[in-house]
Design an enzyme around this catalytic site. Sequence first.
Site, mmCIF file in Angstrom:
data_model
loop_
_atom_site.group_PDB
_atom_site.id
_atom_site.type_symbol
_atom_site.label_atom_id
_atom_site.label_comp_id
_atom_site.label_asym_id
_atom_site.label_seq_id
_atom_site.Cartn_x
_atom_site.Cartn_y
_atom_site.Cartn_z
ATOM 1 N N ALA A 117 0.859 -1.192 0.000
ATOM 2 C CA ALA A 117 0.000 0.000 0.000
ATOM 3 C C ALA A 117 0.891 1.237 0.000
ATOM 4 C CB ALA A 117 -0.935 0.018 1.206
ATOM 5 N N PHE A 118 0.350 2.363 -0.448
ATOM 6 C CA PHE A 118 1.204 3.542 -0.642
ATOM 7 C C PHE A 118 1.754 4.098 0.667
ATOM 8 C CE2 PHE A 118 -0.443 7.735 0.599
ATOM 9 C CZ PHE A 118 -1.688 7.387 1.121
ATOM 10 N N LYS A 119 1.180 3.681 1.799
ATOM 11 C CA LYS A 119 1.673 4.166 3.091
ATOM 12 C C LYS A 119 3.169 3.856 3.288
ATOM 13 C CE LYS A 119 -2.564 5.168 5.078
ATOM 14 N NZ LYS A 119 -3.451 4.851 3.973
ATOM 15 N N ASP A 120 3.642 2.791 2.619
ATOM 16 C CA ASP A 120 5.067 2.457 2.719
ATOM 17 C C ASP A 120 5.959 3.585 2.215
ATOM 18 O OD1 ASP A 120 4.737 -0.180 3.709
ATOM 19 O OD2 ASP A 120 4.499 -0.977 1.683
ATOM 20 N N MET A 123 6.194 5.878 5.197
ATOM 21 C CA MET A 123 6.525 5.241 6.470
ATOM 22 C C MET A 123 7.958 4.719 6.477
ATOM 23 S SD MET A 123 4.441 5.190 9.032
ATOM 24 C CE MET A 123 2.742 4.681 8.927
#
Length: 474
Positions: A117-120, A123
């Site tokens: 997911a793009f949160k990586d 993060m």
Amino acid sequence: MKYISTRGQSPAQAFSDILLGGLAPDGGLYLPQFYPQIADRLAEWRTLEYSELAFRILSLFVDDIPAADLHAICTKTYAAETYRYCRPGCNAAEIVPLTTLEPDFHLLELSNGPTLAFKDMAMQLLGNLFEYVLEKRGETINILGATSGDTGSAAEYAMRGKHRVRVFMLSPEGKMSAFQRAQMYSLDEPNIFNIAVRGMFDDAQDIVKAVSNDAGFKAEYKIGAVNSINWARVMAQIVYYFKGYFAATRSNEEEVAFSVPSGNFGNICAGHIARMMGLPIRRLVLATNENDVLDEFFKSGVYRPRTSAETKVTSSPSMDISKASNFERFVFDLVGRDAGVIRELWRKVDGGGAFDLSHTAYFSALADFAIVSGRSTHADRLATIREVWERYGIMIDTHTADGVKVAREHSLPGVPMIVLETAQAVKFAETIGEALGRDPLRPQELEGIETLPQHVVVMDADVAAVKAFVAAHC
Ligand SMILES: *Cc1c(COP(=O)(O)O)cnc(C)c1O
């Protein structure tokens, strides 16, 4: 570069001083004092690889980490190895490859990192920045969070093995998909603690709030968070708007549009800032699901956060929000950075109310910010996933489908449209099954992760029990 609060009643701070915190002391969100102007750098940046581009852009916002150290952090964060879960035949070294569906209609793959997911994208940077700053200061942090899926796993994969950081992540027992559970709970790391709470996501969230409101406990156990209002997360996301622009255009005279599946307004906030810096973005398309509080604002000028009871559970769950926690950053710019106006508007919001800009000059000024919006439903999602699969042989996830659906409503002739791909289909197998009658594609390396041993403690939704667990493991 100093950082100021949207509420205007906190002192300006350096980057490293706001990195580990959340809200400013006055309840506002931090933003840079000004947006660096980059129009004359585009030619030089066009051919850079991702980590170098990230270093150039981050250097404009971070002036209290020596350049050589920041460069090393960017190189370590944006390595092809970390973003290797891309489509067959892709070039992982691009970090965010562009997939062209048809002329002037593209997907920007932001979900090739460890948790798909793009949160990586943000993060992973946060993990390396935290480790660096904590080491310099000789401090430690215990991150306490609640997750319904993407954020928690992105935080765990970013913080695994990091010195001076522990993660305690609460999740609602049995409420995440089998793949999401496997992703989080199969981590076997001494600094990562998975706690499944008997209850719903809101119960887990309430525990985190209760612990954070206990100032004594918070200070003694150095409790911190990595939520979506963190400035460094927004900053990291600015970079891929530039990368996507360069990939979809040949010259710096061209303009593009981005379509952004939105929940907390974090992702699109980065696009807004890229545009304010001078990236030639003609239009930012904000896509919501049935939780359409932001679509309502951009159409009507009324911002009315919902209660958690009004918030719907949808098949694009990472966009199921009642209020958009980063939205205050955008409104600050919209009202000409007048902190007094923000205090007045958020006095209403924080009191459970709404605000209405429809009859003000601010609503007319919205046109200058080039954000248009639309909404997508479960039926739209199924139809879009099916159509993209049948026409192009590309499988997209439910959030990206919302972005594609709304992008089509706002395309401009001759302006490349770039839809941000925010997750991979495998995370949402149930809806893919409903749309396509088959299992989702998944990266080969992740075949069978559901069968790995899982590491998770199950607990009642009890604040005291969670505190005792944290205390026992610090
Ligand atoms: C978090 C998330 C979103 C929403 O992003 P915001 O920054 O909250 O607007 C969209 N899609 C996926 C898959 C996500 O994980």
